[in-house]
Design a protein around this motif. Sequence first.
Motif, PDB file in Angstrom:
ATOM      1  N   VAL A   1      -4.005   6.367   4.263  1.00  0.00           N
ATOM      2  CA  VAL A   1      -2.978   7.363   4.540  1.00  0.00           C
ATOM      3  C   VAL A   1      -3.298   8.112   5.838  1.00  0.00           C
ATOM      4  CG1 VAL A   1      -1.921   9.505   3.723  1.00  0.00           C
ATOM      5  CG2 VAL A   1      -2.327   7.622   2.131  1.00  0.00           C
TER       6      VAL A   1
ATOM      7  N   LYS B   1       1.215   1.566  -3.679  1.00  0.00           N
ATOM      8  CA  LYS B   1      -0.091   1.754  -4.321  1.00  0.00           C
ATOM      9  C   LYS B   1      -0.614   3.170  -4.139  1.00  0.00           C
ATOM     10  CE  LYS B   1      -4.794  -0.212  -4.104  1.00  0.00           C
ATOM     11  NZ  LYS B   1      -5.630  -1.243  -3.421  1.00  0.00           N
ATOM     12  N   TRP B   2      -0.408   3.726  -2.942  1.00  0.00           N
ATOM     13  CA  TRP B   2      -0.968   5.037  -2.636  1.00  0.00           C
ATOM     14  C   TRP B   2       0.114   6.093  -2.414  1.00  0.00           C
ATOM     15  CZ3 TRP B   2      -4.316   1.497   0.616  1.00  0.00           C
ATOM     16  CH2 TRP B   2      -5.475   1.148  -0.108  1.00  0.00           C
TER      17      TRP B   2
ATOM     18  N   SER C   1     -10.009  -0.073  -1.319  1.00  0.00           N
ATOM     19  CA  SER C   1     -10.118   0.914  -2.395  1.00  0.00           C
ATOM     20  C   SER C   1     -10.010   2.337  -1.867  1.00  0.00           C
ATOM     21  CB  SER C   1     -11.459   0.745  -3.125  1.00  0.00           C
ATOM     22  OG  SER C   1     -11.579  -0.543  -3.684  1.00  0.00           O
TER      23      SER C   1
ATOM     24  N   GLY D   1      -7.770   4.783  -0.461  1.00  0.00           N
ATOM     25  CA  GLY D   1      -6.407   5.213  -0.174  1.00  0.00           C
ATOM     26  C   GLY D   1      -6.345   6.370   0.807  1.00  0.00           C
ATOM     27  N   HIS D   2      -7.317   7.258   0.770  1.00  0.00           N
ATOM     28  CA  HIS D   2      -7.314   8.407   1.685  1.00  0.00           C
ATOM     29  C   HIS D   2      -7.415   7.949   3.136  1.00  0.00           C
ATOM     30  CE1 HIS D   2      -7.415  11.419  -1.472  1.00  0.00           C
ATOM     31  NE2 HIS D   2      -8.404  10.758  -2.063  1.00  0.00           N
TER      32      HIS D   2
ATOM     33  N   HIS E   1      -1.182   9.517  -2.897  1.00  0.00           N
ATOM     34  CA  HIS E   1      -2.015   9.976  -1.782  1.00  0.00           C
ATOM     35  C   HIS E   1      -1.137  10.490  -0.637  1.00  0.00           C
ATOM     36  CE1 HIS E   1      -4.907   7.546  -4.002  1.00  0.00           C
ATOM     37  NE2 HIS E   1      -5.889   8.045  -3.263  1.00  0.00           N
TER      38      HIS E   1
ATOM     39  N   PRO F   1       0.804  -1.235   0.000  1.00  0.00           N
ATOM     40  CA  PRO F   1       0.000   0.000   0.000  1.00  0.00           C
ATOM     41  C   PRO F   1       0.832   1.279   0.000  1.00  0.00           C
ATOM     42  CG  PRO F   1      -0.127  -1.097   2.138  1.00  0.00           C
ATOM     43  CD  PRO F   1       0.507  -2.072   1.179  1.00  0.00           C
TER      44      PRO F   1
END
Length: 359
Positions: A351, A23-24, A345, A347-348, A27, A20
């Motif tokens: 983070v 992935k993010w 799904s 990401g916000h 973000h 992750p």
Amino acid sequence: MKILKVIDWPSQRFYCETHPLHKWKSHFRDSGISIQFIDNHLDKDLAGSDFLFIHSRYFEKGKNIYTEQRQDQEYLINYLTEVRRSTAKLIWFDASDSSGSSDFSLIPYVDIFLKKQVLKDLSYYTNPRANNELRIWLNETNATSPNYPFPACPADQLKKIRLGWNLGFNDYRYFGYKLSRLSNYLSYGVYPLKFSKPSIKRELDLTFRGTIHKEENGLNNVMKQRNTTINFLNHLNLKISAGLPVPKINYWKELRNSKLSVSPYGWGEVCYRDFETFIAGALLVKPSMEHLNTYPDVYKPFETYIPVSWDMNELPEVLEDLTSNYTNYREIAQRGQEMYKNTISDGHSFVSRFLEAIS
């Protein structure tokens, strides 16, 4: 812009716990954090980090904390002490499988101690009795001394333990072996994770691949739930796909064609099979998870999965009821899949939780 430098697990860095962070990455950048991955713990670029994140299994070979050799422990303590001097915040990511930990001897030398899953009863960490197991569920099988004792967490260090994230955020897309290193770089928009609807026709009642483990020196206790499951399945009058492990692509076909999936604890409570089950749209049957906090928290009893006791003695009756009345329980599989899909799904939220954990 603050810098988060990551020392990753070399052999499993493409689709596992740090996935992750790849992935993010955008973000994180939008939240004021730039992520840099470092291959060598002696790299001079580590100096001056705002945040230094160390995956515990980076030290699995050579200088490591998983042996009892005092020189390795001293090496790590000296290393952490030194690197902490030039780091604003040092984060140790305890990648052990269970809610217990063998790493508490290191906690005084770091600022944050992230875990994939954390016991709700934190006193278990600070006051391990003589017969307490590293894996809390094994206390039921060990009446005398533990096979896997663990060092206590100093009470004044307990506040450093923070909840990180579990295996649910790994990359479960199918890759051939040579393509696995694309995992952290191939967009989900280009190559999405394929979910199977729970409502599709399923020919199998259950799939469970694996064999009985007969390890010595107490390891049978770690595998007891797995072995209990296999023994029960051998005597059930259900349509089951079992036996030796099969190639991954065949395993996925079986799981997507199954109504139920049993996921006993292994070396830890949270297992890959849990999330594979949600992806495949099967109904998850698993020993109760109510003793721990974890993220993503997709373990809602009778809402997203069917819990059984840690000894799993009632498993045959539960499986027979679920298969006989599957249409009445299929909604649980649907809710489990939806909760998992929505969480991975977002990401916000990931983070935000990460930044809160290391604040």
